[in-house]
Design an enzyme around this catalytic site. Sequence first.
Site, PDB file in Angstrom:
ATOM      1  N   THR A 262       0.821  -1.217   0.000  1.00  0.00           N
ATOM      2  CA  THR A 262       0.000   0.000   0.000  1.00  0.00           C
ATOM      3  C   THR A 262       0.857   1.270   0.000  1.00  0.00           C
ATOM      4  O   THR A 262       1.992   1.257   0.502  1.00  0.00           O
ATOM      5  CB  THR A 262      -0.902   0.001   1.261  1.00  0.00           C
ATOM      6  N   ASP A 263       0.295   2.354  -0.506  1.00  0.00           N
ATOM      7  CA  ASP A 263       1.018   3.642  -0.458  1.00  0.00           C
ATOM      8  C   ASP A 263       1.214   4.113   0.981  1.00  0.00           C
ATOM      9  O   ASP A 263       2.059   4.978   1.251  1.00  0.00           O
ATOM     10  CB  ASP A 263       0.312   4.722  -1.299  1.00  0.00           C
ATOM     11  N   GLU A 264       0.439   3.533   1.912  1.00  0.00           N
ATOM     12  CA  GLU A 264       0.553   3.983   3.309  1.00  0.00           C
ATOM     13  C   GLU A 264       1.909   3.659   3.921  1.00  0.00           C
ATOM     14  O   GLU A 264       2.263   4.214   4.958  1.00  0.00           O
ATOM     15  CB  GLU A 264      -0.555   3.365   4.164  1.00  0.00           C
TER      16      GLU A 264
ATOM     17  N   TYR B 263      -1.785  -0.269  11.197  1.00  0.00           N
ATOM     18  CA  TYR B 263      -2.053  -0.996   9.949  1.00  0.00           C
ATOM     19  C   TYR B 263      -0.858  -0.912   9.008  1.00  0.00           C
ATOM     20  O   TYR B 263      -0.337  -1.925   8.533  1.00  0.00           O
ATOM     21  CB  TYR B 263      -3.311  -0.426   9.250  1.00  0.00           C
TER      22      TYR B 263
ATOM     23  N   LYS C 288       1.889  -3.668   7.639  1.00  0.00           N
ATOM     24  CA  LYS C 288       2.036  -3.926   6.183  1.00  0.00           C
ATOM     25  C   LYS C 288       3.503  -3.753   5.772  1.00  0.00           C
ATOM     26  O   LYS C 288       4.028  -4.515   4.969  1.00  0.00           O
ATOM     27  CB  LYS C 288       1.164  -2.971   5.362  1.00  0.00           C
TER      28      LYS C 288
HETATM   29  P1  NAD Z   1     -10.437  -6.451   2.522  1.00  0.00           P
HETATM   30  O1  NAD Z   1     -10.401  -6.146   3.981  1.00  0.00           O
HETATM   31  O2  NAD Z   1     -11.662  -6.154   1.747  1.00  0.00           O
HETATM   32  O3  NAD Z   1     -10.123  -8.016   2.303  1.00  0.00           O
HETATM   33  C1  NAD Z   1      -9.152  -8.699   3.012  1.00  0.00           C
HETATM   34  C2  NAD Z   1      -9.381 -10.201   2.797  1.00  0.00           C
HETATM   35  O4  NAD Z   1      -8.324 -10.914   3.463  1.00  0.00           O
HETATM   36  C3  NAD Z   1     -10.697 -10.715   3.381  1.00  0.00           C
HETATM   37  O5  NAD Z   1     -11.330 -11.579   2.470  1.00  0.00           O
HETATM   38  C4  NAD Z   1     -10.271 -11.463   4.639  1.00  0.00           C
HETATM   39  O6  NAD Z   1     -11.146 -12.524   4.996  1.00  0.00           O
HETATM   40  C5  NAD Z   1      -8.904 -11.979   4.217  1.00  0.00           C
HETATM   41  N1  NAD Z   1      -8.014 -12.281   5.349  1.00  0.00           N
HETATM   42  C6  NAD Z   1      -7.759 -11.483   6.430  1.00  0.00           C
HETATM   43  N2  NAD Z   1      -6.895 -12.098   7.262  1.00  0.00           N
HETATM   44  C7  NAD Z   1      -6.564 -13.274   6.674  1.00  0.00           C
HETATM   45  C8  NAD Z   1      -5.686 -14.332   7.023  1.00  0.00           C
HETATM   46  N3  NAD Z   1      -4.981 -14.303   8.178  1.00  0.00           N
HETATM   47  N4  NAD Z   1      -5.572 -15.392   6.197  1.00  0.00           N
HETATM   48  C9  NAD Z   1      -6.296 -15.446   5.047  1.00  0.00           C
HETATM   49  N5  NAD Z   1      -7.152 -14.484   4.656  1.00  0.00           N
HETATM   50  C10 NAD Z   1      -7.276 -13.403   5.459  1.00  0.00           C
HETATM   51  O7  NAD Z   1      -9.161  -5.728   1.920  1.00  0.00           O
HETATM   52  P2  NAD Z   1      -8.943  -5.020   0.506  1.00  0.00           P
HETATM   53  O8  NAD Z   1      -9.352  -3.609   0.604  1.00  0.00           O
HETATM   54  O9  NAD Z   1      -9.485  -5.879  -0.571  1.00  0.00           O
HETATM   55  O10 NAD Z   1      -7.333  -5.041   0.443  1.00  0.00           O
HETATM   56  C11 NAD Z   1      -6.656  -6.143  -0.143  1.00  0.00           C
HETATM   57  C12 NAD Z   1      -5.165  -5.898  -0.060  1.00  0.00           C
HETATM   58  O11 NAD Z   1      -4.840  -4.696  -0.752  1.00  0.00           O
HETATM   59  C13 NAD Z   1      -4.658  -5.711   1.362  1.00  0.00           C
HETATM   60  O12 NAD Z   1      -3.406  -6.347   1.461  1.00  0.00           O
HETATM   61  C14 NAD Z   1      -4.494  -4.213   1.515  1.00  0.00           C
HETATM   62  O13 NAD Z   1      -3.483  -3.893   2.446  1.00  0.00           O
HETATM   63  C15 NAD Z   1      -4.115  -3.819   0.102  1.00  0.00           C
HETATM   64  N6  NAD Z   1      -4.470  -2.456  -0.322  1.00  0.00           N
HETATM   65  C16 NAD Z   1      -5.761  -2.006  -0.149  1.00  0.00           C
HETATM   66  C17 NAD Z   1      -6.101  -0.729  -0.615  1.00  0.00           C
HETATM   67  C18 NAD Z   1      -7.498  -0.161  -0.441  1.00  0.00           C
HETATM   68  O14 NAD Z   1      -7.672   1.032  -0.641  1.00  0.00           O
HETATM   69  N7  NAD Z   1      -8.503  -0.967  -0.111  1.00  0.00           N
HETATM   70  C19 NAD Z   1      -5.133   0.075  -1.240  1.00  0.00           C
HETATM   71  C20 NAD Z   1      -3.823  -0.423  -1.377  1.00  0.00           C
HETATM   72  C21 NAD Z   1      -3.526  -1.706  -0.922  1.00  0.00           C
HETATM   73  O1  DAU Z   2      -3.999   4.433   0.757  1.00  0.00           O
HETATM   74  C1  DAU Z   2      -4.254   3.063   0.690  1.00  0.00           C
HETATM   75  C2  DAU Z   2      -5.068   2.654   1.883  1.00  0.00           C
HETATM   76  O2  DAU Z   2      -6.355   3.235   1.706  1.00  0.00           O
HETATM   77  C3  DAU Z   2      -5.177   1.152   2.048  1.00  0.00           C
HETATM   78  O3  DAU Z   2      -3.906   0.612   2.308  1.00  0.00           O
HETATM   79  C4  DAU Z   2      -6.139   0.792   3.198  1.00  0.00           C
HETATM   80  O4  DAU Z   2      -6.325  -0.614   3.257  1.00  0.00           O
HETATM   81  C5  DAU Z   2      -7.464   1.468   2.924  1.00  0.00           C
HETATM   82  O5  DAU Z   2      -8.353   1.229   4.004  1.00  0.00           O
HETATM   83  C6  DAU Z   2      -7.294   2.961   2.716  1.00  0.00           C
HETATM   84  O6  DAU Z   2      -6.871   3.621   3.944  1.00  0.00           O
HETATM   85  P1  DAU Z   2      -7.461   5.053   4.387  1.00  0.00           P
HETATM   86  O7  DAU Z   2      -7.324   5.191   5.837  1.00  0.00           O
HETATM   87  O8  DAU Z   2      -6.935   6.125   3.522  1.00  0.00           O
HETATM   88  O9  DAU Z   2      -9.012   4.805   3.936  1.00  0.00           O
HETATM   89  P2  DAU Z   2     -10.395   5.141   4.660  1.00  0.00           P
HETATM   90  O10 DAU Z   2     -11.473   4.826   3.674  1.00  0.00           O
HETATM   91  O11 DAU Z   2     -10.507   4.542   6.005  1.00  0.00           O
HETATM   92  O12 DAU Z   2     -10.313   6.718   4.836  1.00  0.00           O
HETATM   93  C7  DAU Z   2     -10.109   7.579   3.728  1.00  0.00           C
HETATM   94  C8  DAU Z   2     -10.011   8.998   4.271  1.00  0.00           C
HETATM   95  O13 DAU Z   2     -11.294   9.394   4.768  1.00  0.00           O
HETATM   96  C9  DAU Z   2      -9.043   9.157   5.428  1.00  0.00           C
HETATM   97  O14 DAU Z   2      -8.387  10.412   5.341  1.00  0.00           O
HETATM   98  C10 DAU Z   2      -9.923   9.126   6.666  1.00  0.00           C
HETATM   99  C11 DAU Z   2     -11.225   9.735   6.161  1.00  0.00           C
HETATM  100  N1  DAU Z   2     -12.449   9.204   6.811  1.00  0.00           N
HETATM  101  C12 DAU Z   2     -12.639   7.859   6.809  1.00  0.00           C
HETATM  102  C13 DAU Z   2     -13.746   7.311   7.428  1.00  0.00           C
HETATM  103  C14 DAU Z   2     -13.973   5.804   7.443  1.00  0.00           C
HETATM  104  C15 DAU Z   2     -13.356  10.071   7.403  1.00  0.00           C
HETATM  105  O15 DAU Z   2     -13.194  11.302   7.378  1.00  0.00           O
HETATM  106  N2  DAU Z   2     -14.457   9.527   8.008  1.00  0.00           N
HETATM  107  C16 DAU Z   2     -14.676   8.188   8.075  1.00  0.00           C
HETATM  108  O16 DAU Z   2     -15.689   7.759   8.678  1.00  0.00           O
END
Ligand code: NAD
Ligand code: DAU
Length: 341
Positions: A126-128, A150, A154
């Site tokens: 992730t970019d985080e 988190y 990661k």
């Molecule tokens: P999500 O939370 O929707 O899905 C995570 C999945 O992993 C779920 O199906 C869960 O059951 C499974 N899981 C959790 N723990 C596990 C374990 N111990 N063993 C096997 N399976 C397990 O997440 P997402 O948003 O689809 O993110 C997927 C990946 O992409 C993650 O690695 C996340 O860090 C990365 N990522 C997400 C974002 C975003 O904005 N959502 C951005 C950049 C990177």
């Molecule tokens: O940047 C990549 C990441 O983006 C991924 O690695 C993470 O898995 C994914 O959850 C996401 O993280 P963020 O913390 O950026 O996403 P989130 O949707 O939780 O929040 C986006 C922005 O909105 C953040 O600045 C916090 C704000 N926010 C979020 C929630 C849930 C609010 O202001 N109110 C809220 O209730």
Amino acid sequence: MKNILVTGGAGFIGSAFVRTMTQRYPNYNIIVYDKMTYAGNMDNLLPVHDEPNFRFERGDIASRASVARVLGEYQIDTVVNFAAESHVDRSILDADAFMHTNSIGVYILLDEGRKHGIGRFLQVSTDEVYGSVPVGFSVEGSPLAPRNPYSAAKAGGELMARAYFETYRMDVLITRGSNTFGPYQYPEKLLPLFITEAIDERKLPVYGDGRQIRDWLYVEDHVSGIDTVLHHGASGEAYNLAGEDLRHNIDVVRALLERLGKPEALIQHVPDREGHDLRYAMSSEKAAALGWQRRFTFDVGLAETVRWYAANEWWWRKIKTGEYLEYYKRQYAARLAAAEE
Ligand code: NAD
Ligand code: DAU
């Protein structure tokens, strides 16, 4: 590449990857391995359930015996690891599960993969991991400086992946995606939470002043980026996958309200997230050099996302019960009460 293990394939991005890959590569066998935490959802895999090249196994990536069995039984040659605890706010409440999956789980998966002599291992990161970037754009060589539980967990996972490349010459790749959005995203993240709450005309809890900046990437573009890196990336390398579509949170919220035809009066500023990263921004020139190009702008992606949630209440209404409501209360009750005082 023939037998691909997609760990975390029942979640948001993993399931989108599976829906695409089963169609695009009918000669690959796609085996989903997922623990089915609160975020894992078999409904996400309904469209591929009957595909001949799709299989599902329930299990934890941190369970050595279970990982070893699946790697052996399906003669896995490639692993794409999406499995993670993915929600920053939950990691602030309790980071145990984050260390278990995002750090230890990645290590176990790498270690068993090495022992089974697998080929490519792609770690979805992730970019985080770059932390908050006040100005400019992170490139792959920028220092890792995660600032919340988190992203620190990661970073631990991806550093171990890199160590397995350096130490054992394992064929490891890393992708770092930016904020991803689209259909089938669990309604705890900003966009799906606010879209579904706004449909019900409930208050939208914007953290702080809403001036934080995120870089939005439509889920299909994130999937095509991972596909590109998996097929064309160089061993041991990391690749940024950025939407390069930076927005202030408050503008994102206004845009979704406008799409839904709902009033801005639903916006409620609440106390900020602890340690909130103010800005994420990356350059994805390196992935572009492999031939990856984003297809969806934020506005086009948002229109499709809003349409999907409005048309698929069957998918999200049953999630927003039980454990979800308890989490919502834990995360928001005091914040909303403080804001109303
Ligand atoms: P999500 O939370 O929707 O899905 C995570 C999945 O992993 C779920 O199906 C869960 O059951 C499974 N899981 C959790 N723990 C596990 C374990 N111990 N063993 C096997 N399976 C397990 O997440 P997402 O948003 O689809 O993110 C997927 C990946 O992409 C993650 O690695 C996340 O860090 C990365 N990522 C997400 C974002 C975003 O904005 N959502 C951005 C950049 C990177
Ligand atoms: O940047 C990549 C990441 O983006 C991924 O690695 C993470 O898995 C994914 O959850 C996401 O993280 P963020 O913390 O950026 O996403 P989130 O949707 O939780 O929040 C986006 C922005 O909105 C953040 O600045 C916090 C704000 N926010 C979020 C929630 C849930 C609010 O202001 N109110 C809220 O209730």
